[in-house]
Design a protein around this motif. Sequence first.
Motif, PDB file in Angstrom:
ATOM      1  N   UNK A 376       0.834  -1.192   0.000  1.00 38.90           N
ATOM      2  CA  UNK A 376       0.000   0.000   0.000  1.00 38.90           C
ATOM      3  C   UNK A 376       0.872   1.247   0.000  1.00 38.90           C
ATOM      4  N   UNK A 377       0.398   2.262  -0.698  1.00 38.00           N
ATOM      5  CA  UNK A 377       1.082   3.554  -0.666  1.00 38.00           C
ATOM      6  C   UNK A 377       0.613   4.306   0.573  1.00 38.00           C
ATOM      7  N   UNK A 378       1.425   4.300   1.592  1.00 37.46           N
ATOM      8  CA  UNK A 378       1.077   4.944   2.857  1.00 37.46           C
ATOM      9  C   UNK A 378       2.363   5.382   3.537  1.00 37.46           C
ATOM     10  N   UNK A 379       2.220   6.199   4.569  1.00 41.45           N
ATOM     11  CA  UNK A 379       3.393   6.652   5.308  1.00 41.45           C
ATOM     12  C   UNK A 379       4.056   5.496   6.061  1.00 41.45           C
ATOM     13  N   UNK A 380       3.270   4.510   6.454  1.00 43.70           N
ATOM     14  CA  UNK A 380       3.856   3.318   7.086  1.00 43.70           C
ATOM     15  C   UNK A 380       4.776   2.586   6.111  1.00 43.70           C
ATOM     16  N   UNK A 381       4.353   2.503   4.861  1.00 45.90           N
ATOM     17  CA  UNK A 381       5.195   1.865   3.849  1.00 45.90           C
ATOM     18  C   UNK A 381       6.477   2.663   3.635  1.00 45.90           C
ATOM     19  N   UNK A 382       6.364   3.977   3.654  1.00 51.28           N
ATOM     20  CA  UNK A 382       7.541   4.837   3.514  1.00 51.28           C
ATOM     21  C   UNK A 382       8.569   4.536   4.599  1.00 51.28           C
ATOM     22  N   UNK A 383       8.109   4.430   5.836  1.00 51.60           N
ATOM     23  CA  UNK A 383       9.011   4.126   6.952  1.00 51.60           C
ATOM     24  C   UNK A 383       9.606   2.728   6.803  1.00 51.60           C
ATOM     25  N   UNK A 384       8.804   1.766   6.364  1.00 46.88           N
ATOM     26  CA  UNK A 384       9.295   0.403   6.187  1.00 46.88           C
ATOM     27  C   UNK A 384      10.370   0.328   5.106  1.00 46.88           C
ATOM     28  N   UNK A 385      10.199   1.093   4.039  1.00 46.91           N
ATOM     29  CA  UNK A 385      11.197   1.095   2.956  1.00 46.91           C
ATOM     30  C   UNK A 385      12.510   1.675   3.463  1.00 46.91           C
ATOM     31  N   UNK A 386      12.448   2.746   4.224  1.00 46.25           N
ATOM     32  CA  UNK A 386      13.677   3.334   4.771  1.00 46.25           C
ATOM     33  C   UNK A 386      14.363   2.369   5.732  1.00 46.25           C
ATOM     34  N   UNK A 387      13.572   1.665   6.539  1.00 44.10           N
ATOM     35  CA  UNK A 387      14.158   0.670   7.443  1.00 44.10           C
ATOM     36  C   UNK A 387      14.828  -0.456   6.664  1.00 44.10           C
ATOM     37  N   UNK A 388      14.186  -0.902   5.595  1.00 42.72           N
ATOM     38  CA  UNK A 388      14.765  -1.960   4.775  1.00 42.72           C
ATOM     39  C   UNK A 388      16.065  -1.485   4.136  1.00 42.72           C
ATOM     40  N   UNK A 389      16.061  -0.244   3.660  1.00 43.73           N
ATOM     41  CA  UNK A 389      17.260   0.319   3.051  1.00 43.73           C
ATOM     42  C   UNK A 389      18.406   0.389   4.057  1.00 43.73           C
ATOM     43  N   UNK A 390      18.085   0.792   5.281  1.00 39.33           N
ATOM     44  CA  UNK A 390      19.115   0.864   6.319  1.00 39.33           C
ATOM     45  C   UNK A 390      19.630  -0.533   6.664  1.00 39.33           C
ATOM     46  N   UNK A 391      18.749  -1.526   6.662  1.00 42.53           N
ATOM     47  CA  UNK A 391      19.171  -2.898   6.950  1.00 42.53           C
ATOM     48  C   UNK A 391      20.152  -3.401   5.888  1.00 42.53           C
ATOM     49  N   UNK A 392      19.860  -3.106   4.622  1.00 42.00           N
ATOM     50  CA  UNK A 392      20.770  -3.516   3.558  1.00 42.00           C
ATOM     51  C   UNK A 392      22.115  -2.804   3.697  1.00 42.00           C
ATOM     52  N   UNK A 393      22.063  -1.534   4.078  1.00 41.56           N
ATOM     53  CA  UNK A 393      23.295  -0.759   4.264  1.00 41.56           C
ATOM     54  C   UNK A 393      24.156  -1.367   5.370  1.00 41.56           C
ATOM     55  N   UNK A 394      23.540  -1.772   6.482  1.00 43.98           N
ATOM     56  CA  UNK A 394      24.328  -2.368   7.559  1.00 43.98           C
ATOM     57  C   UNK A 394      24.937  -3.702   7.141  1.00 43.98           C
ATOM     58  N   UNK A 395      24.228  -4.459   6.311  1.00 45.25           N
ATOM     59  CA  UNK A 395      24.789  -5.714   5.805  1.00 45.25           C
ATOM     60  C   UNK A 395      26.009  -5.442   4.931  1.00 45.25           C
TER      61      UNK A 395
END
Length: 401
Positions: A376-395
């Motif tokens: 869904x296009x929502x602000x919750x999805x926006x936060x989840x995408x940023x969290x996923x991006x940060x997780x990939x960065x830490x890996x």
Amino acid sequence: MDAKNTIEPNFHLKVSLSIVYCLGTWPPRNGGYRFFYLLYTVCSFTFILGILLAAEIANVFAHWNDVSKIAAGATILMTNCIHASKVVVLLTRQSRIRALLDLTSSPAFNHKAHHDLFVTYTWKGLFHYAAYQSFGATAVFCWGITPIADLLAGRSRQLPMEGWYPYNVTRTPAFEITSAHQGIAIIIACFHNVAMDTLITGMITVVCCQLAILERNIVSIGNEKTNGSSARNDKSQLLIAEKRVLFYRSLKQCAVHSNMIHHFTREIQDIFGTVIFFQLLSNCVIICLIAFNVSQMKIYIPEVLIGMLTYMCCMTYQIFIFCWHGNEVHLHSVRIVTAAYSSNWFSAPEGFKRNLRFVMMRAQTPLTLSAGNIMLLSLDTFVQILRMSYSIFTVLQGSTI
């Protein structure tokens, strides 16, 4: 009159369309010069994206075993690939997009009595365009002047972007020509990409505006003024009949308007949903790659660093505008139920109350937009995408330790 209130309704759509048309991806419906415009489309696409994509893909194969080289060029490669896919969608589904744009200027969507709402949402669309464009323009400007900055600082020659070419790009005049092409192409591509994105979000803004108008119309049901002859006798049968007609006519207009808004929203979803999904997915990877590249820099060149950071902000804002607009559609549609309670339903006939309940039952399932029917296009999805991006960065960071 205040200039802020005299802006043309949906002017933000015309700004995006004008840029898309000038850059060759909005052919006319018909006419003698359509063929020549399509030739211009091919030339424009080749100059802006075709040559860059070929050089970037060749660079991946040329440095297949060099992860750092691939990571350095992967960000702009993914951006250009998604950009090219949006061009394909725009060209192949032009007739459906035109139908939506025609609907925005039709009497069904052009309610002159609600000019204040049109002005408000038009300015919102222009604000997002200006903010988005400022991030992108800063990033590509910094990239474009990199060869000039290297020359002034006495550094070795380096192209604005990674790419493989079948000639020595460090020699004159190949370096100057290639650098000029990359700089000009990426600047034009930035304006074009932003225009296509804001065209999509601009149409979602139209949905929000129409939902706000629908909400106002539902609230006003039963508050219409009756004519003077019947108003003199409040208990007359003529007044009761007139009120009944007004109630049903207003509710019918709202129901028809609601159906059109649902159709408009579903069309946006069907046309752009898949490309939005891949846009969000690629941006998630791009953001973490940019952060990784910055963390691996040994020498911080100001224009390169500023360009990469503003590019990361641009990619983040690109995710945000899609998610924010989708979230706004959901919130606006939820308010329709409250609007039904706020109308003058208690003085309406029983038949009207039953019909109003059907409207409320439909509004219980709010409108939503999704990316490829997956997220869904929502602000919750926006936060989840940023969290996923940060997780990939830490890996990635952990793999280099």
